[in-house]
Design an enzyme around this catalytic site. Sequence first.
Site, PDB file in Angstrom:
ATOM      1  N   LYS A  88     -20.601 -13.835  37.245  1.00 16.46           N
ATOM      2  CA  LYS A  88     -20.259 -13.076  36.035  1.00 16.46           C
ATOM      3  C   LYS A  88     -20.745 -11.619  36.059  1.00 16.46           C
ATOM      4  CE  LYS A  88     -19.865 -16.722  32.538  1.00 16.46           C
ATOM      5  NZ  LYS A  88     -20.395 -17.211  31.265  1.00 16.46           N
TER       6      LYS A  88
ATOM      7  N   ASP B 190     -16.951 -14.795  25.897  1.00 16.56           N
ATOM      8  CA  ASP B 190     -17.996 -15.676  25.339  1.00 16.56           C
ATOM      9  C   ASP B 190     -18.479 -15.109  24.001  1.00 16.56           C
ATOM     10  OD1 ASP B 190     -18.109 -17.632  27.325  1.00 16.56           O
ATOM     11  OD2 ASP B 190     -19.504 -16.474  28.551  1.00 16.56           O
TER      12      ASP B 190
HETATM   13  P1  NAP Z   1     -27.832 -19.036  33.251  1.00 16.72           P
HETATM   14  O1  NAP Z   1     -27.426 -17.617  33.284  1.00 16.72           O
HETATM   15  O2  NAP Z   1     -28.105 -19.751  34.529  1.00 16.72           O
HETATM   16  O3  NAP Z   1     -29.157 -19.129  32.314  1.00 16.72           O
HETATM   17  C1  NAP Z   1     -29.797 -20.368  32.130  1.00 16.72           C
HETATM   18  C2  NAP Z   1     -30.884 -20.208  31.071  1.00 16.72           C
HETATM   19  O4  NAP Z   1     -31.406 -21.511  30.787  1.00 16.72           O
HETATM   20  C3  NAP Z   1     -32.083 -19.363  31.516  1.00 16.72           C
HETATM   21  O5  NAP Z   1     -32.611 -18.734  30.381  1.00 16.72           O
HETATM   22  C4  NAP Z   1     -33.047 -20.430  32.057  1.00 16.72           C
HETATM   23  O6  NAP Z   1     -34.417 -20.067  31.962  1.00 16.72           O
HETATM   24  C5  NAP Z   1     -32.809 -21.549  31.086  1.00 16.72           C
HETATM   25  N1  NAP Z   1     -33.097 -22.873  31.662  1.00 16.72           N
HETATM   26  C6  NAP Z   1     -32.454 -23.486  32.671  1.00 16.72           C
HETATM   27  N2  NAP Z   1     -32.964 -24.719  32.877  1.00 16.72           N
HETATM   28  C7  NAP Z   1     -33.976 -24.863  31.962  1.00 16.72           C
HETATM   29  C8  NAP Z   1     -34.890 -25.908  31.669  1.00 16.72           C
HETATM   30  N3  NAP Z   1     -34.877 -27.058  32.353  1.00 16.72           N
HETATM   31  N4  NAP Z   1     -35.791 -25.706  30.692  1.00 16.72           N
HETATM   32  C9  NAP Z   1     -35.833 -24.554  29.996  1.00 16.72           C
HETATM   33  N5  NAP Z   1     -34.982 -23.523  30.215  1.00 16.72           N
HETATM   34  C10 NAP Z   1     -34.060 -23.673  31.195  1.00 16.72           C
HETATM   35  O7  NAP Z   1     -26.760 -19.925  32.484  1.00 16.72           O
HETATM   36  P2  NAP Z   1     -25.760 -19.480  31.294  1.00 16.72           P
HETATM   37  O8  NAP Z   1     -24.474 -19.027  31.841  1.00 16.72           O
HETATM   38  O9  NAP Z   1     -26.500 -18.588  30.386  1.00 16.72           O
HETATM   39  O10 NAP Z   1     -25.477 -20.913  30.607  1.00 16.72           O
HETATM   40  C11 NAP Z   1     -26.454 -21.605  29.862  1.00 16.72           C
HETATM   41  C12 NAP Z   1     -25.835 -22.869  29.250  1.00 16.72           C
HETATM   42  O11 NAP Z   1     -24.811 -22.516  28.337  1.00 16.72           O
HETATM   43  C13 NAP Z   1     -25.200 -23.806  30.266  1.00 16.72           C
HETATM   44  O12 NAP Z   1     -25.479 -25.128  29.904  1.00 16.72           O
HETATM   45  C14 NAP Z   1     -23.718 -23.535  30.119  1.00 16.72           C
HETATM   46  O13 NAP Z   1     -22.926 -24.687  30.430  1.00 16.72           O
HETATM   47  C15 NAP Z   1     -23.615 -23.232  28.637  1.00 16.72           C
HETATM   48  N6  NAP Z   1     -22.480 -22.356  28.293  1.00 16.72           N
HETATM   49  C16 NAP Z   1     -21.660 -22.766  27.289  1.00 16.72           C
HETATM   50  C17 NAP Z   1     -20.597 -21.962  26.888  1.00 16.72           C
HETATM   51  C18 NAP Z   1     -19.714 -22.425  25.776  1.00 16.72           C
HETATM   52  O14 NAP Z   1     -18.744 -21.727  25.460  1.00 16.72           O
HETATM   53  N7  NAP Z   1     -19.990 -23.537  25.135  1.00 16.72           N
HETATM   54  C19 NAP Z   1     -20.352 -20.731  27.526  1.00 16.72           C
HETATM   55  C20 NAP Z   1     -21.206 -20.342  28.562  1.00 16.72           C
HETATM   56  C21 NAP Z   1     -22.282 -21.168  28.931  1.00 16.72           C
HETATM   57  P3  NAP Z   1     -35.135 -19.222  33.138  1.00 16.72           P
HETATM   58  O15 NAP Z   1     -34.682 -17.806  32.960  1.00 16.72           O
HETATM   59  O16 NAP Z   1     -36.578 -19.416  32.882  1.00 16.72           O
HETATM   60  O17 NAP Z   1     -34.650 -19.818  34.435  1.00 16.72           O
END
Ligand code: NAP
Length: 287
Positions: A71, A107
Amino acid sequence: MEINSKTRLCCLIGHPVKHSISPNIHNTLFQKLNLNYVYLAFDIDPKDLRSTVRGFRAMNVLGFNVTIPHKINVIKYLDKIDSSAKESGSVNTVVNRGGELVGYNTDIDGIINSLKDVEYDNCGRALVIGAGGVARAAIVALRNLGLEDIIVCNRRLWRAAALVRKFRNDHLKMKAISISEASRYSRNASIIINATPIGMWPNVDETPLNSHEISRNAVVLDLVYNPLKTKLIIEAEKAGAKTITGLKPLIEQAAKAFMLWTSIDPPRELMWSVAEKTLKEIFRNEG
Ligand code: NAP
């Protein structure tokens, strides 16, 4: 719709992409609306991102979606990005405008449209859990909705602090905290957004907050959409809060991408039924 020599291609690129439901949603819409387009998902290794975008340009694709981990890096291969992508620093949708590849972040629209239907105190405080890609979109969405006080909590505190430095200004009060401190601030939050994978399948018993840590006046939006009803949503319901599951922003971001490619506002009911059916099938197959 028959695939023929005039069919235009729309894609998703990510790494991995095999769990994505976007092909099901967009191909159903193309068929129902009689559009001669097809949507395919490609698992692209980060080292092949540049050549993939060059290939899309040469093939004159209609557009493409971008997911983890591309992204941010995709931006340097595009011709232009709009204000949503600039503000969030990430792109999840690209439109081919006569050979020019233009990046957007839908998003943000997904989160705004999800919160538009519910009542909340926009003079109150918002709590964003997570500091990754979609947390940035959540902050921009909350700011655009008029929120002026946002707490960002994250496992790695420095990432939350970096977001606060990026977005804080005279009109937006922000604070970074560690995820272990979330419950100290959650009880007073009028909007809580989970932007981490906590509670996502197979870790369905995990939640960033329990019911006693959520106000009954809050709106809780969990961006996780598998399972459809996460532990956080169950806890928020127990607290008496209003809840929004991750499928709503997922569908709204897809609808905005579809509009950018086709100029048609797609039928949400159809999108919901395809999304729910596809997610249920994925679960059934994965036990
Ligand atoms: P990302 O850029 O990889 O960021 C992940 C975030 O989650 C980081 O802040 C990370 O913390 C934290 N994290 C990961 N595993 C964790 C754990 N076990 N305990 C605590 N914190 C944890 O991912 P993203 O794109 O932001 O996506 C995050 C979530 O949103 C995913 O589940 C994705 O499927 C969902 N999502 C949903 C939509 C929707 O439209 N519904 C759209 C986009 C994403 P650290 O920085 O400390 O690693």
